[in-house]
Scaffold this motif. Structure first.
Motif, PDB file in Angstrom:
ATOM      1  N   SER A  38      47.059  45.446  31.084  1.00  0.00           N
ATOM      2  CA  SER A  38      46.457  46.431  30.449  1.00  0.00           C
ATOM      3  C   SER A  38      45.964  47.645  31.361  1.00  0.00           C
ATOM      4  O   SER A  38      45.993  47.242  32.486  1.00  0.00           O
ATOM      5  CB  SER A  38      45.135  45.816  29.806  1.00  0.00           C
ATOM      6  N   PRO A  39      45.774  48.675  30.880  1.00  0.00           N
ATOM      7  CA  PRO A  39      45.746  49.962  31.920  1.00  0.00           C
ATOM      8  C   PRO A  39      44.514  49.634  32.668  1.00  0.00           C
ATOM      9  O   PRO A  39      44.427  50.091  33.743  1.00  0.00           O
ATOM     10  CB  PRO A  39      45.528  51.167  30.821  1.00  0.00           C
ATOM     11  N   GLU A  40      43.433  49.237  32.163  1.00  0.00           N
ATOM     12  CA  GLU A  40      42.204  48.912  33.047  1.00  0.00           C
ATOM     13  C   GLU A  40      42.596  47.898  34.022  1.00  0.00           C
ATOM     14  O   GLU A  40      41.968  48.210  34.979  1.00  0.00           O
ATOM     15  CB  GLU A  40      41.090  48.549  31.923  1.00  0.00           C
ATOM     16  N   LEU A  41      43.093  46.865  33.730  1.00  0.00           N
ATOM     17  CA  LEU A  41      43.663  45.758  34.695  1.00  0.00           C
ATOM     18  C   LEU A  41      44.589  46.230  35.707  1.00  0.00           C
ATOM     19  O   LEU A  41      44.192  45.873  36.997  1.00  0.00           O
ATOM     20  CB  LEU A  41      44.025  44.515  33.959  1.00  0.00           C
ATOM     21  N   ARG A  42      45.408  47.254  35.143  1.00  0.00           N
ATOM     22  CA  ARG A  42      46.371  47.473  36.294  1.00  0.00           C
ATOM     23  C   ARG A  42      45.411  48.580  37.203  1.00  0.00           C
ATOM     24  O   ARG A  42      45.744  48.458  38.411  1.00  0.00           O
ATOM     25  CB  ARG A  42      47.480  48.611  35.512  1.00  0.00           C
ATOM     26  N   SER A  43      44.739  49.162  36.920  1.00  0.00           N
ATOM     27  CA  SER A  43      43.882  50.215  37.675  1.00  0.00           C
ATOM     28  C   SER A  43      42.989  49.418  38.766  1.00  0.00           C
ATOM     29  O   SER A  43      43.006  49.656  39.823  1.00  0.00           O
ATOM     30  CB  SER A  43      43.090  51.219  37.210  1.00  0.00           C
ATOM     31  N   GLN A  44      42.322  48.281  38.174  1.00  0.00           N
ATOM     32  CA  GLN A  44      41.301  47.392  38.978  1.00  0.00           C
ATOM     33  C   GLN A  44      42.550  46.610  40.154  1.00  0.00           C
ATOM     34  O   GLN A  44      42.086  46.714  41.223  1.00  0.00           O
ATOM     35  CB  GLN A  44      41.052  46.403  38.277  1.00  0.00           C
ATOM     36  N   THR A  63      40.901  38.440  39.874  1.00  0.00           N
ATOM     37  CA  THR A  63      40.536  39.641  39.126  1.00  0.00           C
ATOM     38  C   THR A  63      40.966  39.331  37.521  1.00  0.00           C
ATOM     39  O   THR A  63      40.509  39.750  36.736  1.00  0.00           O
ATOM     40  CB  THR A  63      41.242  40.911  39.760  1.00  0.00           C
ATOM     41  N   VAL A  64      42.196  39.066  37.568  1.00  0.00           N
ATOM     42  CA  VAL A  64      42.893  38.742  36.238  1.00  0.00           C
ATOM     43  C   VAL A  64      42.213  37.535  35.635  1.00  0.00           C
ATOM     44  O   VAL A  64      41.913  37.465  34.436  1.00  0.00           O
ATOM     45  CB  VAL A  64      44.561  38.189  36.427  1.00  0.00           C
ATOM     46  N   LYS A  65      41.847  36.456  36.370  1.00  0.00           N
ATOM     47  CA  LYS A  65      41.030  35.229  35.870  1.00  0.00           C
ATOM     48  C   LYS A  65      39.987  35.690  35.303  1.00  0.00           C
ATOM     49  O   LYS A  65      39.442  35.375  34.307  1.00  0.00           O
ATOM     50  CB  LYS A  65      40.959  34.305  36.981  1.00  0.00           C
ATOM     51  N   ALA A  66      38.965  36.542  36.050  1.00  0.00           N
ATOM     52  CA  ALA A  66      37.870  37.323  35.563  1.00  0.00           C
ATOM     53  C   ALA A  66      37.840  37.991  34.256  1.00  0.00           C
ATOM     54  O   ALA A  66      36.997  38.012  33.526  1.00  0.00           O
ATOM     55  CB  ALA A  66      36.929  37.960  36.636  1.00  0.00           C
ATOM     56  N   ALA A  67      39.214  38.594  34.147  1.00  0.00           N
ATOM     57  CA  ALA A  67      39.209  39.410  33.040  1.00  0.00           C
ATOM     58  C   ALA A  67      39.708  38.972  31.531  1.00  0.00           C
ATOM     59  O   ALA A  67      39.684  39.505  30.607  1.00  0.00           O
ATOM     60  CB  ALA A  67      40.329  40.530  33.310  1.00  0.00           C
TER      61      ALA A  67
END
Length: 96
Positions: A38-44, A63-67
């Motif tokens: 996702s755009p948000e996750l990509r920026s994170q 980060t992915v696991k938390a999202a």
């Protein structure tokens, strides 16, 4: 879906040295754009600060696991519930 994209990124980094080189050059955002984050996750993920590719992969996993949304487990009753435990009632006829 994000965890699948992360798995693809890490697997691709094993066979394609350009992934690790992009990370080393600070251009990991270009690689992430090709994957289904996702755009948000990509920026994170692009803003993660790591010294090595391995450290980046670990931080990216966290980060992915938390999202990811947490899935609620369905709690089913035990199959033993409702069975007769008292032997004095065992001889009586029961109807379901």
């Amino acid at each position: 879906m994000s965890m699948l994209a992360l798995n693809q990124l890490v697997a691709r980094s094993i066979v394609d040295p350009a992934i690790v080189q992009s990370f080393s050059l600070g251009r990991i955002a270009e690689v992430l754009a090709d994957l289904e984050f996702s755009p948000e996750l990509r920026s994170q993920l692009a803003s993660l600060s790591a010294e090595t590719w391995t450290e980046f992969a670990v931080l990216a996993y966290r980060t992915v696991k938390a999202a990811q949304p947490t899935l609620t487990r369905i709690e089913l009753p035990s199959p033993a519930e409702g069975l007769i435990v008292d032997e004095s009632e065992a001889g009586q006829e029961q109807v379901a």
